[in-house]
Scaffold this motif. Structure first.
Motif, mmCIF file in Angstrom:
data_model
loop_
_atom_site.group_PDB
_atom_site.id
_atom_site.type_symbol
_atom_site.label_atom_id
_atom_site.label_comp_id
_atom_site.label_asym_id
_atom_site.label_seq_id
_atom_site.Cartn_x
_atom_site.Cartn_y
_atom_site.Cartn_z
ATOM 1 N N ARG A 144 32.556 42.931 33.092
ATOM 2 C CA ARG A 144 32.547 43.272 34.970
ATOM 3 C C ARG A 144 31.249 42.556 35.361
ATOM 4 N NH1 ARG A 144 34.118 47.706 31.848
ATOM 5 N NH2 ARG A 144 31.723 48.909 32.008
ATOM 6 N N ASP A 168 43.145 41.192 37.192
ATOM 7 C CA ASP A 168 43.120 43.334 37.506
ATOM 8 C C ASP A 168 44.061 43.298 36.806
ATOM 9 O OD1 ASP A 168 42.211 44.897 39.129
ATOM 10 O OD2 ASP A 168 42.656 44.532 41.090
ATOM 11 N N THR A 186 36.119 39.931 34.716
ATOM 12 C CA THR A 186 36.164 38.837 35.605
ATOM 13 C C THR A 186 35.168 37.712 34.588
ATOM 14 O OG1 THR A 186 35.581 40.481 36.955
ATOM 15 C CG2 THR A 186 33.907 38.126 37.541
ATOM 16 N N TYR A 223 32.130 34.572 34.656
ATOM 17 C CA TYR A 223 31.408 33.497 35.499
ATOM 18 C C TYR A 223 30.688 32.962 35.065
ATOM 19 C CZ TYR A 223 30.902 38.147 37.061
ATOM 20 O OH TYR A 223 31.004 39.421 38.120
ATOM 21 N N ARG A 237 42.994 35.666 39.727
ATOM 22 C CA ARG A 237 42.456 34.874 40.973
ATOM 23 C C ARG A 237 41.532 33.614 39.702
ATOM 24 N NH1 ARG A 237 42.406 35.758 46.216
ATOM 25 N NH2 ARG A 237 40.125 34.751 46.199
ATOM 26 N N SER A 267 41.864 43.719 32.642
ATOM 27 C CA SER A 267 40.520 43.175 33.324
ATOM 28 C C SER A 267 39.688 42.717 33.760
ATOM 29 C CB SER A 267 40.893 44.518 34.257
ATOM 30 O OG SER A 267 42.343 45.155 35.321
ATOM 31 N N SER A 289 32.814 34.631 41.158
ATOM 32 C CA SER A 289 32.940 34.746 39.560
ATOM 33 C C SER A 289 34.041 33.093 39.724
ATOM 34 C CB SER A 289 34.957 35.715 39.263
ATOM 35 O OG SER A 289 35.270 35.683 40.191
ATOM 36 N N GLN A 291 38.821 36.048 37.868
ATOM 37 C CA GLN A 291 39.392 37.359 37.769
ATOM 38 C C GLN A 291 40.866 37.885 37.168
ATOM 39 O OE1 GLN A 291 38.049 38.687 41.700
ATOM 40 N NE2 GLN A 291 38.298 41.268 41.092
#
Length: 241
Positions: free
Chosen positions: A231, A12, A31, A33, A67, A29, A7, A10
């Motif tokens: 996700r 969370d 992700t 890419y 992140r 939450s 990824s 991210q």
């Protein structure tokens, strides 16, 4: 995650509040890419601009984990944040052009910051200004440009250095429909070169202009993801690799 599942961003269980007010973003939450194209939508006040502030590291969350580029940016030292930001191109609603610089020099700024020599700067900047229809305004300063022209200079500046991620807040809000489509095509071209693109917009018509895009919907500070697309890697990425 490794390989095609790696990824670029991210989140969370991220929450954000300003001062003692209630959270403007709650339990976010998702992700993102590499090489994918995302639209961020939602009604006025849904939290789009706040989400973008987290993405381009102008704001730290009140809780949760973020992140970017494989590193935890919440615990990162503040002195390391400029290095992260140099990997992100940003288009702001208020443009944030440097007032004493010409359109050419505003667009050239990221290349100069990266250390590129002056002899290598002129052609890519001139080509970019031509793409956004402002080659004839290269020597103009922001105060003499219309709102739409300032928007195009801001976009050219954001994409000139081919950032790893582009974050754009209503990037077509001050241009006519034809130019809006042309700017989206510029984002698509950058995306095909590998840049992850996140475009916040309230214009639902734009969502149909990029067929392979994924849609993130915010509603009262919460993210709706009924398909699970945020996700897992986009299907075309899983197939391609």
């Amino acid at each position: 995650m490794t390989g095609s599942d790696a990824s670029i961003v991210q989140f969370d269980n991220v929450g954000l509040r300003y001062g003692t007010e209630r959270e403007v973003l709650s339990d976010i939450s998702f992700t993102l890419y590499p090489g994918s194209f995302y639209f961020l939508t939602g009604a006025s006040g849904a939290g789009k601009t706040s989400m973008l502030k987290l993405l381009y590291l102008a704001q730290r969350p009140s809780r949760g984990m973020i992140r970017m580029f494989g590193e935890d940016v919440i615990t990162a030292a503040r002195r390391s944040l400029p290095e992260f930001r140099r990997r992100i191109g940003t288009v702001f609603q208020d443009f944030r052009l440097v007032p004493h610089l010409t359109a050419f020099d505003n667009v050239a700024l990221p290349l100069r910051i990266s250390g590129m020599g002056e002899q290598d700067i002129r052609k890519p900047v001139a080509d970019m200004l031509d793409w956004v229809g402002l080659d004839h305004r290269a020597e103009a300063r922001p105060a003499t440009l219309s709102g739409g022209e300032q928007q195009r200079v801001a976009i050219a500046r954001a994409v000139i250095a081919r950032p790893e991620m582009l974050v754009a807040d209503e990037p077509t809000g001050n241009v006519d429909p034809d130019m809006a489509v042309k700017l989206l095509r510029l984002f698509e071209a950058l995306n095909r070169l590998g840049t992850t693109v996140v475009v916040a917009t309230h214009d639902v018509h734009l969502l149909r202009k990029v067929p392979d895009s994924l849609i993130m919907r915010l509603d009262k500070g919460r993210l709706s993801d009924p398909t699970g697309a945020l996700r897992y890697p986009p299907r075309r990425e899983r197939i391609a690799r």
